[in-house]
Write an enzyme that holds these catalytic residues in place. Sequence first.
Site, PDB file in Angstrom:
ATOM      1  N   THR A 661      35.495  33.087  55.843  1.00 36.86           N
ATOM      2  CA  THR A 661      35.722  31.869  56.626  1.00 36.86           C
ATOM      3  C   THR A 661      35.284  30.660  55.818  1.00 36.86           C
ATOM      4  O   THR A 661      34.261  30.697  55.128  1.00 36.86           O
ATOM      5  CB  THR A 661      34.920  31.935  57.934  1.00 36.86           C
ATOM      6  N   ASP A 779      43.986  35.659  40.505  1.00 31.63           N
ATOM      7  CA  ASP A 779      44.657  35.365  41.777  1.00 31.63           C
ATOM      8  C   ASP A 779      45.140  33.911  41.811  1.00 31.63           C
ATOM      9  O   ASP A 779      44.852  33.172  42.750  1.00 31.63           O
ATOM     10  CB  ASP A 779      43.728  35.656  42.945  1.00 31.63           C
TER      11      ASP A 779
END
Length: 948
Positions: A661, A779
């Site tokens: 989060t 990534d």
Amino acid sequence: MAFKCLFFHLVLALSLNYYSTQANLANPTSQSQFFDLMNKYVSGNLISNWKGNSYCNFTGVSCDVQENIVQIDITGWSLSGKFPGEICTHLPKLRVLRLGHNRFDGEFPYSIVNCSVLQELNMSAIYFTGPLPDFSRLKKMKILDLSYNRFSGDFPMSIFNLTDLEVLNFNENTGFNLWKLPENVSNLAKLKSMVLTTCMLHGQIPTIVGNMTSLMDLELSGNYLAGRVPRELGLLKNLKQLELYYNQLEGEIPGELGNLTELIDLDMSVNKFVGKIPESICRLPKLKVLQLYNNSLVGKIPGVIANSTTLNTLSLYSNFLTGHVPQNLGKSSTMVGVDLSENQLSGRLPDGLCNGGKLNYLLVLQNLFSGEIPESYAECKSLIRFRVSSNNLEGKIPKGIFSLPHASIIDVAYNNLTGSICGEIRYARNLSEMFMQGNRISGVIPAEISMAMNLVKIDLSNNFLSGAIPSQIGNLRRLNLLNLQNNELSSSIPESISLLKFLNVLDLSSNRLTGKIPESLAKLLPNSLNFSNNHLSGEIPFKFIKGGVLESFSGNPKLCVPPNLATSRPNFPICPHDYNRKKLNVVWAIVISLAIVTLGTILFLKRWLNKNKEVYENEDTMSSSFFSYDVKSFHRLSFDQREIIDAMVDKNIVGYGGSGTVYKIDLNNGETIAVKKLWSKSVKNVNDDQLTLDKELKTEVETLGSVRHKNIVKLYCYFSSLDCSLLVYEYMPNGNLWDGLHRGNVFLDWPIRHQIALGVAQGLAYLHHDLMPPIIHRDIKSTNILLDVDYQPKVADFGIAKVLQAIGSKDSTTTVIAGTYGYLAPEYAYSSKATTKCDVYSFGVVLMELLTGKKPVEAEFGENKNIIYWVSTKVETKEGAIDVLDKRVGESYKEDMIKVLRIAIRCTCRTPTLRPTMNEVVQLLIEADPCKFDCCKFSDKPKDQFDL
């Protein structure tokens, strides 16, 4: 009666001849149906001209004397749609069918195998998918080219029964199951060219291939071939090209290859060959290209190679070769490229390499060469790359080396070279990288260096340079690395350095620089800066102190800090001030302190009085929880860590990711930060695997915390506990690139998009090339590219993607491939081994997002298709290339965008070795800058979509 009989026979003969002629004439109705189908199912500008009945006059159509269509050639017409499978029903006499470099849909048209007289079938670069049929019925086939497609399933072994084949090409078909060359490959006795590169071929090369004596071109590279090279290949007396590179072949290179007297090109690089280079190969009378790099070859380079009159390319780097290089090399032939790097070669460099006047590449780095650099190299005007670093060379660098007109890299680092940098460097107009570190170069840095306008990297560290840093160096607007460390440079730091907006690394440490630090240099923050160990004086500008780079000024005894920072900066003396100023500062300090104390007291009392009993009772628990965090800081912190914990509430959540989060937290000091809570776990469920991941994450994070680059998100600190781990970053007010491109809230014009692309490329180039060991992101995607208030990009989540994804998996012991679908390099998907070239591929996808405005995967691309496939089907012509560009971007930038599209295509090449490095990408993007002539007319910030 005789007359009647004669007349009857005459009539009969004429009748038979008439009907025979009619039988040989084409069936116009059937041929018409084919063209009707083409116009119905296929789209393209040229195909629309196929109208009327004059078929034999159509562009791309050829007929025989009876007007039978015998050839269709529509190569490179940028056609799309579905090619009619019934072609042979309508064109039974078809002998040649060329469909290459179009974008037809679907699988291979199976009915083509019914074209019984077909002799040539070319379907190169159509990107057909699916399995292939049985080709046995195509008995007359001579040329079969199915290269650059995406076929899958079993390789069609029936091809080896087509005994009339002369050309067979299956290059770049990686979807096949692993397969072996069959023993009946020798059935193709007429075969002249066999190209089976990068098509999942494994096993050994059958010795029977030696019987295929018609072969002129044998290419089996980029596969999984193993074992020894059969000596029977030496029987291929007509062979001109033999390419076996990128396999797993082993053993010694057979000397019988020296019998291939017609051989022109021999490439057996990137295998596991041992032993010596056979002298017989070096005697081949027509050999032009010899490439054996990346093997385990030993011994000397055979001296007879210098007698060759044809050799132009010699690449033997990364072996274990020893001894001297033949001194006459290049005197009998015109050399174009020589790469002998990463061996143990010694002696003097051969001075005749450029006698032919066409040498482009001379690379001999990391050897044991000694003596001087030959003067003849200074006259080698054709050189593009000159790299002789990490040897034992001595003497002066020939003056002409500095002014080579086409050279992009001059690398003489880590030798024992002396002399100075001469003013002739003004003529090096194409020079982008100059490496001279680790020598004994003396004299001054000439002002003329500023005239080499394309310089991107300059490393002159660890020499004996003296005098001033020329102020003209600020004219090198493309410069991103300037390293002058450990010299004897004096005078002050030129303020013009602050003009170098692309600069990522500036190291002026360990010199004799004097004077004050120009405050304008703060524009370069948060790049890697080092001014330590000089004679600088005066006050350190506050922006550097705030930027957390104070360590960059150590070893300058005359530098000082303002009095109000003295207690927190004990390693630096307090700056002297006159009495009035000092008194004024004291008054202000008292006023500000009283205000802070008063405000703090009020806030504390208000908070304490308003707390309910339950919160009060849980106070000790919360404090205990907070102080159980292990805190690691990477920058000077101007906030209280406790404040972060208290602010991690639902209303501050701004996003969720696969790793946790994200919170946006406005601090009491007015700053805003982003906090990523990585994961949660129960203490009782902590196992060895999770503890291993904790340790691995800490190691990665500590590495990342040391990174300093303007295009890398700043990591302030890291909290870890048994409950969770927190990463505290600088906050990016304009969100991520994905939202900017695909959510439609703002419009990014091309100059802004180019700015983003270049910034990301520079950040990745720093991770890949300026750190040791390099950091691989793993990534790269548009959601991991964040945008600051001026839409300058910063790369986030680098280096920890693999750890984070493993943490998020159910079984943390499972090997997990980091990365995101749509951005993932194909080799990483099946090898799980991340390399810098994987990052380059992912960056290429981001470039395509910026160019097209489309997402990496969209329904319009087709099932299981991505943006790379979609772009590749459209770029065969300039019109098609323009068609993929984002229609919202102004027409005036189309040419600049096409340049970047070429870069994106190179970055996403399926073969990793063919992709550029990120350093090369940076240079290419700089060359494609739409604002390089300061002619851009766009606002500083993108506009709201609704204001357009």
